[in-house]
Each structure stands twice: as structure tokens, then as C-alpha cells.
Scaffold this motif. Structure first.
Motif, PDB file in Angstrom:
ATOM      1  N   UNK A 248       0.874  -1.178   0.000  1.00  0.00           N
ATOM      2  CA  UNK A 248       0.000   0.000   0.000  1.00  0.00           C
ATOM      3  C   UNK A 248       0.905   1.220   0.000  1.00  0.00           C
ATOM      4  N   UNK A 249       0.718   2.104  -0.970  1.00  0.00           N
ATOM      5  CA  UNK A 249       1.580   3.282  -1.104  1.00  0.00           C
ATOM      6  C   UNK A 249       0.711   4.526  -0.999  1.00  0.00           C
ATOM      7  N   UNK A 250       0.945   5.299   0.064  1.00  0.00           N
ATOM      8  CA  UNK A 250       0.194   6.534   0.309  1.00  0.00           C
ATOM      9  C   UNK A 250       1.060   7.725  -0.054  1.00  0.00           C
ATOM     10  N   UNK A 251       0.564   8.547  -0.976  1.00  0.00           N
ATOM     11  CA  UNK A 251       1.371   9.663  -1.475  1.00  0.00           C
ATOM     12  C   UNK A 251       0.453  10.758  -1.991  1.00  0.00           C
ATOM     13  N   UNK A 252       0.741  12.009  -1.610  1.00  0.00           N
ATOM     14  CA  UNK A 252      -0.004  13.150  -2.147  1.00  0.00           C
ATOM     15  C   UNK A 252      -1.523  12.975  -2.010  1.00  0.00           C
ATOM     16  N   UNK A 253      -1.952  12.486  -0.844  1.00  0.00           N
ATOM     17  CA  UNK A 253      -3.370  12.294  -0.486  1.00  0.00           C
ATOM     18  C   UNK A 253      -4.035  11.138  -1.229  1.00  0.00           C
ATOM     19  N   UNK A 254      -3.283  10.427  -2.075  1.00  0.00           N
ATOM     20  CA  UNK A 254      -3.840   9.292  -2.819  1.00  0.00           C
ATOM     21  C   UNK A 254      -3.164   7.995  -2.370  1.00  0.00           C
TER      22      UNK A 254
END
Length: 602
Positions: A248-254
Motif C-alpha cells: 500500500x503506497x500513500x502519497x499526495x493524499x492518494x
């Protein structure tokens, strides 16, 4: 009692659904904001039985907050849906757990606490049944205790404790008091304790922080042996490369969900980057052509009042707007790497800047004796050793410079980064106040400076105490850099840092013209940018070349060809980045095929 129906709990501004299903957890269009910034925007993912999931993302992106929401959804007001199996028992290991030196219990008793309690409850109920007339209620209590004991595989708990202690290479600690453990050993004991309580979902928030390489390898073994579902926040490249079947990759609110290994995920991101950059260049060329045409049409429309000319202009403007909207957005491949820069205003000619002669220290059970070494003005040196061998004590005494055995060149200015972040940061300060206290002159100077370290303007008035562990370390690095010192003492600088920041720090260390003495357990950082290591063994320190250190680590923990393959992989990745910089997409694609073959070998 098992619920056979869907129970809906509705809160103001949030919606939680608890239900049974095939998914352990299902998140659907979840959004959440802090007063200072938005964290998630309509993120969705599922976590299924048996998945070992790594949860990654840059510092401050909201990973720990999302874990907190999963752990206690009623505490948060969020938009969207969070579905959790009602029978899901969650085990949790925090990144900030502290060893209680006063705890008077053995390791075995600490791990088996829940088992021993249930055992005692069952024995007590049985004894009560011998004299009580209210047998029915006691039978019900007995069955409940028995069910709870069975749920955590209680009949075999002693064997399971021994098995996991052996797996973590900690069987020697079984009868020790908890207070006798090092911080790294205690972290592993916590992991074992939670795992043996047989949770359906095991959540861990950076369990690898401050673990030495032996303990990190033990953590890898524990993770890979666990049969249940796992969700683990980690920035450890070692764990990421050797554990996990989901990302799971969380980046820039996405949030992006990937079924597969971290190595495969990174390769997928690189391929996507090649494709997106090629598309972006084509789009940019089309935008430029269209912009020229619009300018030409505007001139014609100004000089000629014919309605047809105006319509042509409006049509072309709409085409331009559509092209702008189509511009590639790539929150997971175009991640801004912080611009860490370490420099000094007092670069020294080659000379000895630090000399340690016959240094000895003793407290508790930790002893260092007859330590001798010296560091020259441009040496980059890693101080390594098992947890609890005195590395931090030695580094702190060098910084304080009040020991007869420690001699620092009078031309040297020293800067210090502590693994205990509160030692160098005032957590009640805002970022603005912290840097004003450090000699910066005004808001604009501070805003421009900290932007290089990944802090947006809205963060400048944020309390330091509210920042993530990684953000606090970035602030420490920013303060160290601003000191312009020519000897840096860094105690676990990569701890809590995301992988992009780790690599940025490595680049900064390579380019630094002063001396560095760095405590680290990060194998990658040590081999990528250190000149040699000082290893603490048998109560003293000995010097070791990077080549020998690398060979020692790989002989114990990797396959024989792993190092060679990984070095080739890094070389090909560097060539791809250069090809992309030169917009040579044909070469980049050819190299990506070569990289794919290496990835398969890993």
C-alpha cells in the motif's frame, strides 16, 4: 457474542460499517483532514486473510494516522466507509514503545502474560466449582475462559514461545528480567508477544527502528513465519526487499494498492515513469503548438471582427483546456525528493579532527574498555555494533567533549543529531520558533530553507511535537546543515526517514567536505557512502573496511550472488534515470528489459 447481521454506526462527518465478509478490512473512499492539511482524499483498499502488506509513503503523508483510524475508528470524524470483520482481533506494536526498566517479570512471563492469566482463571474456576452451588454460571465462565484460551492456541503456548524465541535468536533471554534487555531485544519480544496472542490482523508501526542488523534479520524471520494478516509501516529497505506480498503506497493524499513484492512494485513504478514521461513530452509539444495557434488566432480576431474568427479562437482555447486537463498526474512516480545539503564554512586540510585514546566507560552491564581510534578531516565513518553496546554513550561523550580520553581538534566545529529527538528539538516550539531560536532572521528565510527538506509553507506554524518521527529527523538534519559544522555526529539519522529521504541523505553525505561519525544499523546507507566502519565487539572498537563489512553481512544474511545482482540492478537503474533525463525513451525501455531480468533473479 457473534453478530450475524450488519451493525451500522453513524457519526457526524463519518460513516463506519462493521460487518462480516471475506475481507479483513475494506476502506472505501476514505477522506480525512487535519486543521493544517488534508491527509487522504477518497482512498480505497482491501486487506484480505493471510496478506503480508507493507505500508509505505513519504514522511508526514498520514500512514500512522490511517493506522490510528483503523485501530479506533470511533475516535475520528472521517468521510467514507471503513469495514472491519467484527471477529477481527488486532495485535499492535507501536514505533514508540519504551522498555520499562522497573518491570519485575521475566521474558517468558511477559510474553505468556495472557496465557498464564487465562490458565490461572481456569484453575480458579475449577477450584470454585468444587464448593459452589451455582454450577451453571461457573460452567459458563469456565467455557468462556476455555474458548479464549483455545483462540490463542493456549495448549501449546510454551512450545510456541520457545519456537519464536529461537526464531528471533533470543532463546538466551527466556529467563532474563525484562529490565535486562536492550531496546532492540525488547522490541522483538513485543512482536513475539503480540504474534503469539494469535491476532487475525497484526499491525506494526515501524517495528524496525533502531534495530541492529542481527535483530532486524530476526524481525524479518518473525514476519515471514507469521501465518496471519499483517499491515506494517516500514521504511527499511532490507525488510521491504525480503518480506511482503502486497504494497500500500500513500502519497499526495492518494493511495495505490499493488499485489506483489516491493521489488516488483518498484520495477512497475519505473516502467510507469518511462511511459508517463514519454506521454508528457508529446502532450507538452501539442500544448506548445496549440498555444502558438491561439496567439495567432487572437491577433486575427482582434484585427477582424468576423464571428467565424472568434469561434475558431474559442474552439482552439477549449482544445487547450482539454489538453491541460489530460496532463499526466503521477503522485506515485513523481515524488519530490528532499534537497538535503551538508556543507561547512570551515573546510580543513587533511588532518586528524578527532582522537580517542584508551577510552573506558561502565554503567549497568554495559562496558567499553581501551577504545582507541582517530578520524581525519574528510573521513565518513560508521560506528556499528549490537543494541546496547554503548554506541550512543560514546557519541554523546564525544559531543560533550569533557572526557580526558577524547581529543577534538581546536579548529573543529561539531554538530549533533540525536536518536532522542527531544534532545535537540524543542517539541513545544513551532518550526518557525525553532529556527528563529537557531539564528534564522525572519519568516521568509525560514520558509525558503525548510522547503528543501519537504516542509510546505502551511507547516511552518505547526508544533514540532505533532510531527511524525521522520519529519522530526528531517528538521534535525536541517538544523545540522544550517550549523555549517565540519564534524557531524549523527546518531541513527536514517531512523523514521522514508526511502526517498534516506537516499537524499546518502547523496548529501557523499558530497559533504567535512568529517562524519555516524551510528547506523542501515546496511544500505553504510555501504553506499561510508569510508570505513568502527565495530564494537568484545567491549572495544576495531576498524573494518567497507569491503570486509559488506562481505561479513552478506555471508551471514544473503545468498552468495545477491550482492553482485543488486549492484548490477543499481547500475542499470542509474542508466535509466540518465536516459530519462536525456529523453532517450528507446534506451530507457531497452534498459528496463535488462532490469526486469535482474529483478527476476532477486
Amino acid at each position: 457474542m457473534i453478530r450475524e447481521h450488519i451493525e451500522e454506526l453513524i457519526f457526524i462527518g463519518s460513516f463506519l460499517v462493521i460487518k462480516r465478509g471475506n475481507n479483513m478490512i475494506k476502506v472505501d473512499n476514505l477522506s480525512y483532514s487535519f486543521p493544517q492539511k488534508d491527509l487522504f482524499n477518497n482512498i480505497s483498499f482491501t486487506l484480505e486473510d493471510g496478506e503480508h502488506c507493507a505500508f509505505i509513503g513519504t514522511n508526514g503523508s498520514g500512514k500512522s494516522t490511517l493506522i490510528d483510524i483503523i485501530m479506533d475508528p470511533e475516535k475520528y470524524m472521517f468521510d467514507g466507509k471503513l469495514e472491519i470483520d467484527p471477529n477481527c482481533r488486532i495485535g499492535y506494536v507501536s514505533q514508540f514503545s519504551q522498555l520499562d526498566k522497573t518491570k519485575e517479570t521475566t521474558v517468558f512471563q511477559y510474553i505468556g502474560e495472557e496465557f498464564i492469566k487465562l490458565q490461572n482463571d481456569i484453575t480458579s474456576i475449577c477450584a470454585e466449582m468444587e464448593t459452589s452451588t451455582d454450577i451453571d454460571s461457573l460452567l459458563e465462565k469456565y467455557q468462556q475462559a476455555l474458548d479464549a484460551f483455545d483462540a490463542i492456541n493456549g495448549d501449546d503456548f510454551e512450545n510456541n514461545i520457545n519456537k519464536n524465541l529461537n526464531l528471533a535468536n533470543l532463546i538466551k533471554c527466556k529467563d532474563l528480567m525484562i529490565s535486562e534487555l536492550s531496546g532492540g531485544e525488547f522490541k522483538l519480544i513485543q512482536v513475539i508477544k503480540e504474534m503469539l496472542n494469535s491476532p487475525d490482523l497484526m499491525i506494526m508501526d515501524e517495528p524496525d527502528v533502531f534495530l541492529d542488523f542481527e535483530n532486524l534479520n530476526s524481525l524479518k524471520n518473525l514476519i515471514n513465519s507469521h501465518k496471519g494478516t499483517m499491515l506494517i509501516i516500514t521504511h527499511s529497505r532490507y525488510l521491504l526487499n525480503h518480506c511482503f506480498n502486497k504494497i500500500l503506497h500513500l502519497e499526495n493524499m492518494e493511495l495505490q494498492e499493488f499485489d506483489g513484492s516491493y521489488i516488483d512494485y518498484n520495477f512497475s513504478l519505473l516502467q510507469t515513469k518511462i511511459e508517463l514521461q514519454e506521454l508528457a513530452i508529446a502532450d507538452n509539444e501539442e500544448l506548445k503548438r496549440n498555444e502558438k495557434l491561439i496567439k495567432k488566432l487572437r491577433v486575427i480576431a482582434t484585427e477582424n471582427s468576423e464571428s467565424a474568427k472568434g469561434k475558431s479562437l474559442n474552439a482552439r482555447v477549449k482544445i487547450q483546456e482539454r489538453l491541460e486537463k489530460r496532463r499526466i498526474k503521477a503522485p506515485f512516480v513523481n515524488i519530490k525528493q528532499p534537497n538535503i545539503s551538508l556543507f561547512t564554512n570551515n573546510e580543513l586540510e587533511e588532518t586528524i579532527v578527532l582522537k580517542v585514546n584508551d577510552y573506558s566507560v561502565a554503567f549497568d552491564d554495559m562496558v567499553l574498555e581501551n577504545v582507541n581510534f582517530e578520524i581525519k578531516s574528510t573521513d565518513k565513518v560508521a560506528l556499528i555494533g549490537s543494541n546496547g553496546t554503548g554506541k550512543t554513550t560514546l557519541l554523546r561523550e564525544i559531543f560533550e567533549n569533557n572526557h580526558d580520553s577524547i581529543e577534538i581538534n581546536e579548529q573543529v566545529e561539531v554538530a549533533y543529531l540525536s536518536q532522542l529527538q527531544g534532545k535537540t528539538l524543542n517539541e513545544s516550539n513551532t518550526i518557525l520558533e525553532e529556527f528563529l531560536d537557531s539564528g534564522f532572521k525572519n519568516y521568509e528565510e525560514i520558509r525558503a530553507y525548510i522547503s528543501n527538506y519537504g516542509f510546505e509553507e502551511e507547516a511552518i506554524n505547526q508544533k514540532i511535537g505533532s510531527l511524525s518521527g521522520g519529519e522530526k529527523n528531517m528538521l534535525q538534519l536541517a538544523k545540522v546543515s544550517a550549523s555549517k559544522a565540519n564534524l557531524l555526529l549523527l546518531d541513527e539519522p536514517t531512523s523514521h526517514l522514508d526511502t526517498y529521504s534516506q537516499m537524499a541523505l546518502e547523496k548529501a553525505i557523499e558530497n559533504y567536505n567535512g568529517a562524519i561519525l555516524m551510528i547506523s544499523h542501515d546496511f544500505y546507507t553504510i555501504v553506499n557512502c561510508m569510508d570505513f566502519v568502527l565495530i564494537i565487539e568484545d567491549k572495544t572498537v576495531r576498524k573494518m573496511s567497507i569491503r570486509k563489512f559488506r562481505k561479513m553481512i552478506y555471508a551471514s544474511h544473503f545468498d552468495r550472488d545477491y550482492l553482485e545482482i543488486e549492484q548490477k540492478k543499481k547500475l542499470v537503474e542509474t542508466k535509466i534515470e540518465l536516459a530519462l533525463k536525456n529523453t532517450d525513451f528507446t534506451l530507457a525501455k531497452a534498459l528496463s528489459q535488462e532490469l526486469n531480468e535482474l529483478v527476476k533473479l532477486l
